[in-house]
Design a protein around this motif. Structure first.
Motif, mmCIF file in Angstrom:
data_model
loop_
_atom_site.group_PDB
_atom_site.id
_atom_site.type_symbol
_atom_site.label_atom_id
_atom_site.label_comp_id
_atom_site.label_asym_id
_atom_site.label_seq_id
_atom_site.Cartn_x
_atom_site.Cartn_y
_atom_site.Cartn_z
ATOM 1 N N ASP A 499 4.941 -15.522 -25.719
ATOM 2 C CA ASP A 499 3.934 -15.682 -24.480
ATOM 3 C C ASP A 499 3.274 -14.783 -23.657
ATOM 4 O O ASP A 499 3.270 -14.615 -22.376
ATOM 5 C CB ASP A 499 4.541 -16.657 -23.498
ATOM 6 N N LEU A 500 2.794 -13.732 -24.369
ATOM 7 C CA LEU A 500 2.047 -12.322 -23.700
ATOM 8 C C LEU A 500 0.745 -12.682 -23.698
ATOM 9 O O LEU A 500 0.121 -13.150 -24.731
ATOM 10 C CB LEU A 500 2.717 -11.206 -24.507
ATOM 11 N N SER A 501 0.047 -11.666 -23.133
ATOM 12 C CA SER A 501 -1.586 -11.771 -23.008
ATOM 13 C C SER A 501 -2.060 -10.965 -24.145
ATOM 14 O O SER A 501 -1.446 -9.872 -24.497
ATOM 15 C CB SER A 501 -1.823 -11.359 -21.652
ATOM 16 N N PRO A 502 -3.028 -11.380 -24.697
ATOM 17 C CA PRO A 502 -3.787 -10.310 -26.105
ATOM 18 C C PRO A 502 -4.334 -9.297 -25.216
ATOM 19 O O PRO A 502 -4.678 -8.973 -23.930
ATOM 20 C CB PRO A 502 -4.680 -11.287 -26.342
ATOM 21 N N SER A 503 -4.310 -7.973 -25.911
ATOM 22 C CA SER A 503 -5.119 -6.781 -25.604
ATOM 23 C C SER A 503 -4.472 -6.476 -24.078
ATOM 24 O O SER A 503 -5.409 -5.926 -23.222
ATOM 25 C CB SER A 503 -6.520 -6.897 -25.457
ATOM 26 N N THR A 504 -3.159 -6.518 -24.024
ATOM 27 C CA THR A 504 -2.536 -6.152 -22.634
ATOM 28 C C THR A 504 -1.272 -5.091 -22.822
ATOM 29 O O THR A 504 -0.577 -5.254 -23.700
ATOM 30 C CB THR A 504 -1.898 -7.436 -22.069
ATOM 31 N N VAL A 505 -1.308 -4.166 -21.922
ATOM 32 C CA VAL A 505 -0.426 -3.164 -22.115
ATOM 33 C C VAL A 505 0.951 -3.841 -21.141
ATOM 34 O O VAL A 505 0.635 -4.066 -19.918
ATOM 35 C CB VAL A 505 -0.816 -1.861 -21.280
ATOM 36 N N TYR A 506 2.134 -3.611 -21.554
ATOM 37 C CA TYR A 506 3.229 -4.002 -20.977
ATOM 38 C C TYR A 506 4.370 -2.522 -21.064
ATOM 39 O O TYR A 506 4.209 -1.775 -21.794
ATOM 40 C CB TYR A 506 4.073 -5.029 -21.751
ATOM 41 N N LEU A 507 5.110 -2.634 -19.863
ATOM 42 C CA LEU A 507 5.816 -1.464 -19.720
ATOM 43 C C LEU A 507 7.444 -2.159 -19.752
ATOM 44 O O LEU A 507 7.694 -3.155 -19.221
ATOM 45 C CB LEU A 507 5.638 -0.949 -18.234
ATOM 46 N N PHE A 508 8.394 -1.276 -20.538
ATOM 47 C CA PHE A 508 9.638 -1.530 -20.762
ATOM 48 C C PHE A 508 10.660 -0.626 -20.533
ATOM 49 O O PHE A 508 10.298 0.352 -20.594
ATOM 50 C CB PHE A 508 9.725 -2.017 -22.339
#
Length: 982
Positions: A499-508
């Motif tokens: 359920d993440l957004s396309p073409s999006t950067v996520y920090l982990f």
């Protein structure tokens, strides 16, 4: 003129100053005219007007002489014959010493005189005294006696001459003096033979021996050891024709408990011992031993002291080591389940240097303890430790561990006492678990699959992880806006987030939680992005296409580089292979001087400077072809991208080496890397930057020269052998021009390739000679190969190019003798003594005279007079360009040159069988040939001729001659040499 007065004057006036020569060597006198002091009863013919006897009293003794002076008469033939002279049955050669005076013919003032100034000596053999029967025809002429000084009237000059009567075989003989018109007086006739006196040499007794004749220049004599001495082989020595002993062999040595003193073996004194058969002296009893009695072979240890099984009897007795000191356990804060044990060495080693430590581990839960088992690991080991530390890993937290360290030595096995030190430690689970890496396993436009790893080494009981992630906002760095993290608690080290957004950067970021819930530190924050929704598949295709294009570009660049390098190599001019024997030395002249790698402060620098580094992946080992001091030697293949496959020899360094051994091993490469010559072994490179060091050289198919020659005995011509020597000399000239001294030049250190080209190898003298444990002689400063070393290098350690020339002379002898051992079975001590007494190796069989003369030049005592290697190359070149110069063969004595055994057995041969005889001359491979031909006894062997040997299947010229010369030696008759001409 009154000739009777002249006669009287001739013998009377001389007695006033008559002196007899004192003897310097052992002589057995058969006849002494002066010592007899009485009428000799010699026969004269004719009785009248022939030889006359005179006498005169001198110092109370009556001396006789024989004289004649019939110079006024023509055609004189006056004979004077001795009485029968008994001969020693073993003396085939006797010496006749004459003292006489001859008158000058010019002193006679009479015309028409047939005066002579010489007379003749004759001999005749007989088995019994024939009394007065005298026939001139039975005598053979020995010599014409001519004076060195002739006497005038009133001035008498005494002459002394010694002549040899050889090849005597009957029980006795007569001597006769013939006068044919001289004025001569004989004052003394001594007949004697020479003997080598009874002697003791190297604890071996040799009986008095009659010197040999012209047919036996050296008479071999066997001896026996003195009391309490033994020898592996029966002692032997040679008696020369001059009555001197030379070249003793098979030295005797005192048995255990005895030492050599004043040519005898005497018991060791109390408090001293000698454990073995040797030439050493008795030694004081070692430390911690009980005093010994007389003639002791060992000294027993005191109570509480021991010797290890491998300790020699000469070693001190040792005590037990004390326990290790100050045992400490240190827990590593950054590693889970690991600690380090360290301790100080035993304060008391018991006098030994082989102290080793053993670590025993026990794990305790409550009061119950049990061995740790194989689960716990020790680095480097828990047994046979030389170092005083060890790392223990794979330990479990919250347990008590007991570590016991025991010190042991080579004598600990003889006592139940244990030298131990123990420590109890608990390993807490205090080290945090740290996440060390996080990465994407799979991605899509709406999901990311992540995985991470942790730093602990042991398995935690139930580790959980806390994952935090958020979406990265584009303007958060400007606005300072804080985004809320989503937190997940996970039971494993992987997760899939949907359920993440396309073409999006996520920090982990993620952290590990201990079993109690205590958190560890967070990992660094990582950025991962989802794929675009519409171009997910396109993106994957683009990535693959980009990778293919990039790989193609890289492949094109590599091909271009390789083509340029190949073109550059081909642009260099290449010299064709030069003739093995006639290449110009000027073309190979060194342009630099040798640099000793030991002058470098860091030996590794020398290796990098003079040798190329090769990656181990380019080397393939195929099979073991030998073993050296440092490790095994392999045949292998060298495959480098810029070259075709090459056969190489690979020298390896065996495991467990010290740093000094590694430096010594690689120093040879530092030496070889400086040389570039077709007769010097070529260094391909080294492996130094990896665990297993290696030296890579060119591969020589035919191996060591000495073994190759032995395997091809008699199969090569003198021209071929001299050609091989030319290659060795050219290589040594190159080394000499570079100011390098080899010090260990020998046939075993010359390698031969498939073209029979010889190359000098084995640079450095620190190695042990593997093929011969007695090949070296230990002195202060290292080991010297005695049989190949110049006398000044042995005595004063003066190694120069001139000493290498001496060694080259020995190599020449080895080559021409097809690998025969120099000086045969003589000991090092015997070799040194013989060389110092001017003994030189005799010419090998069929050795050209010019080659042997060059050997002798190399063995001149004065090193400044020896030829240089440049001269040697020139001389050999002239011989090879004129093959006829090799046809003249040096004199060869088979009894000396091939060391044939004694032939003095009771039946004419000491051999019990044909096989034993063939083994003694190293021709055992023909035993079956003799057996099939029905030759089963030595009496049949003695009847064989050259064609007989050839007919039974011995066709190689060298082998044929060796067997033929051996039969000649057995017969001991050089007159039959023509029978065995090949």
């Amino acid at each position: 003129m009154d000739y009777s007065r002249i006669k009287r004057t001739l013998f009377v006036s001389v007695f006033m100053n008559f002196v007899f020569i004192s003897l310097q060597k052992k002589q057995e006198v058969l006849l002494d005219m002066v010592a007899s002091g009485a009428e000799l009863g010699w026969l004269t013919s004719p009785v009248e007007h022939g030889w006359e006897i005179g006498q005169r009293a001198v110092n109370g003794s009556l001396l006789y002489n024989y004289y004649i002076c019939n110079v006024e008469e023509r055609e004189q033939d006056n004979w004077l014959r001795t009485t029968f002279i008994q001969r020693n049955p073993t003396a085939s050669r006797v010496f006749v010493e004459l003292q006489f005076v001859v008158r000058d013919c010019n002193s006679f003032n009479v015309d028409s005189l047939t005066c002579k100034e010489t007379f003749n000596l004759y001999a005749s053999e007989a088995d019994a005294d024939i009394g007065t029967a005298f026939r001139k025809g039975q005598f053979r002429k020995v010599a014409t006696i001519a004076p060195d000084e002739i006497s005038s009237l009133g001035e008498m000059k005494m002459n002394i001459e010694t002549k040899v009567v050889d090849n005597l075989s009957h029980k006795g003989f007569y001597l006769a003096f013939q006068d044919i018109g001289a004025c001569v007086a004989i004052y003394s006739v001594r007949v004697y033979y020479k003997t080598c006196p009874a002697t003791v040499k190297s604890l071996a007794k040799f009986p008095e021996t009659v010197a040999g004749g012209e047919n036996q220049a050296l008479r071999e004599v066997t001896g026996s050891c003195v009391s309490n001495a033994v020898s592996e082989d029966q002692p032997r020595i040679y008696c020369t024709t001059d009555g001197e002993w030379v070249v003793p062999m098979s030295q005797c040595q005192c048995i255990p408990g005895f030492e050599a003193m004043n040519d005898a073996c005497q018991e060791c004194q109390p408090g001293f011992f000698k454990p073995s058969v040797s030439s050493e002296t008795c030694k004081p009893c070692p430390e911690n031993t009980q005093p010994s009695g007389s003639g002791a072979i060992s000294c027993t240890c005191k109570d509480g002291f021991y010797r290890a099984p491998e300790d020699p009897e000469t070693a001190d007795c040792s005590g037990l080591p004390s326990a290790p000191q100050d045992l400490v356990a240190t827990t590593a804060q950054t590693s889970i389940g690991r600690l380090q044990l360290s301790w100080k060495p035993s304060a008391d080693t018991g006098g030994r240097s082989d102290i080793r430590y053993t670590v025993v581990c026990e794990r305790c839960e409550g009061r119950a303890c049990q061995p740790c088992g194989e689960k716990v690991r020790f680095d480097p080991s828990n047994t046979d430790l030389k170092e005083t530390r060890v790392t223990v890993s794979d330990l479990e937290p919250y347990l008590n561990y007991t570590f016991t360290v025991e010190a042991r030595s080579g004598v600990s096995q003889f006592s139940n006492k244990r030298a131990t030190n123990s420590i109890i430690t608990a390993l807490p689970y205090t080290s945090p678990i740290k996440v060390t890496a996080m990465y994407v396993v799979d991605r899509s436009s709406t999901s990311l699959s992540l995985q991470w790893s942790v730093s602990h080494l042991s398995k935690p009981v139930a580790t959980r992880y806390e994952l935090m992630f958020r979406k990265k906002e584009n303007d958060e760095e400007i606005t300072g806006k804080v985004t809320t993290y989503t937190v997940l608690v996970l039971e494993k080290n992987s997760v899939q987030i949907s359920d993440l957004s396309p073409s999006t950067v996520y920090l982990f970021k993620v952290q590990a939680l201990s079993p109690e819930g205590n958190p560890g530190s967070y990992s660094l924050e990582k950025e991962f992005s989802t794929l675009p929704e519409a171009s997910q598949k396109t993106g994957n295709t683009a990535v693959i296409l980009g990778a293919v294009i990039g790989g193609g570009v890289m492949l094109f660049i590599v091909v271009v580089v390789l083509l340029l390098r190949k073109r550059r190599r081909n642009s260099h001019t290449r010299r064709g292979p030069e003739d093995t024997y006639f290449s110009s030395p000027d073309q190979l002249k060194p342009l630099k001087t040798y640099v000793d790698p030991h002058t470098y402060e860091d030996p590794n620098t020398a290796v990098l400077k003079f040798a190329s580094e090769i990656h181990p992946s380019h080397i393939t080992k195929q099979k073991v072809i030998g073993a050296g001091e440092f490790g095994e030697v392999y045949r292998g293949i060298l495959k480098v991208s810029s070259r075709k496959e090459t056969a190489v020899a690979i020298k390896t360094l065996k495991p467990g080496y010290t740093e000094k051994q590694r430096q010594d091993f690689l120093s040879e490469a530092s030496i070889m890397g400086q040389f570039s010559h077709q007769n010097i072994i070529r260094l391909e490179g080294v492996v130094t930057k990896f665990k297993h060091a290696m030296i890579i050289t060119e591969y020589m198919e035919n191996g060591a020269l000495d073994k190759y020659l032995k395997d091809h005995d008699g199969e090569m011509s003198s021209f071929q052998l001299v050609g091989m020597l030319r290659g060795i000399a050219a290589g040594m000239k190159y080394l000499s021009d570079m100011s390098y001294v080899h010090r260990d030049l020998a046939a075993r250190n010359i390698l031969v390739n498939s073209n029979l080209e010889c190359k000098v190898s084995d640079f450095g003298l620190s190695r042990v000679l593997e093929d011969d444990p007695e090949g070296t002689y230990t002195t202060s400063g290292g080991k010297i190969p005695i049989r190949w070393t110049a006398p000044e290098a042995i005595a004063y350690r003066k190694f120069t190019s001139a000493s290498d020339v001496w060694s080259f002379g020995i190599v020449m002898w080895e080559v021409m003798a097809f690998g025969e051992r120099p000086y045969w079975d003589m000991s090092n001590h015997e070799v040194m003594k013989a060389i110092n007494e001017a003994f030189r190796l005799p010419a090998p069989m069929d050795c050209p005279s010019a080659v042997y003369q060059l050997m002798l030049q190399c063995w001149l005592q004065d090193r400044s007079k020896r030829p240089r290697f440049g001269d040697i190359v020139s001389i050999i070149d002239k011989l090879l360009k004129s093959p006829d110069s090799l046809k003249a063969i040096a004199d060869f004595d088979p009894r000396v040159s091939i060391r044939l055994p004694s032939t003095s057995g009771s039946d004419g041969s000491p051999f019990r069988s044909v096989a034993e005889w063939l083994e003694s001359i190293k021709m055992s491979q023909y035993s079956e040939n003799f057996s099939k031909a029905g030759i089963i006894g030595m009496e049949q062997v003695l009847q064989m001729k050259s064609e007989d040997i050839h007919n039974i299947g011995v066709h190689l010229p060298g082998h044929l001659k060796r067997i033929a010369y051996s039969i000649l030696g057995l017969k001991d008759q050089t007159s039959t040499l023509s029978v065995f001409a090949v």
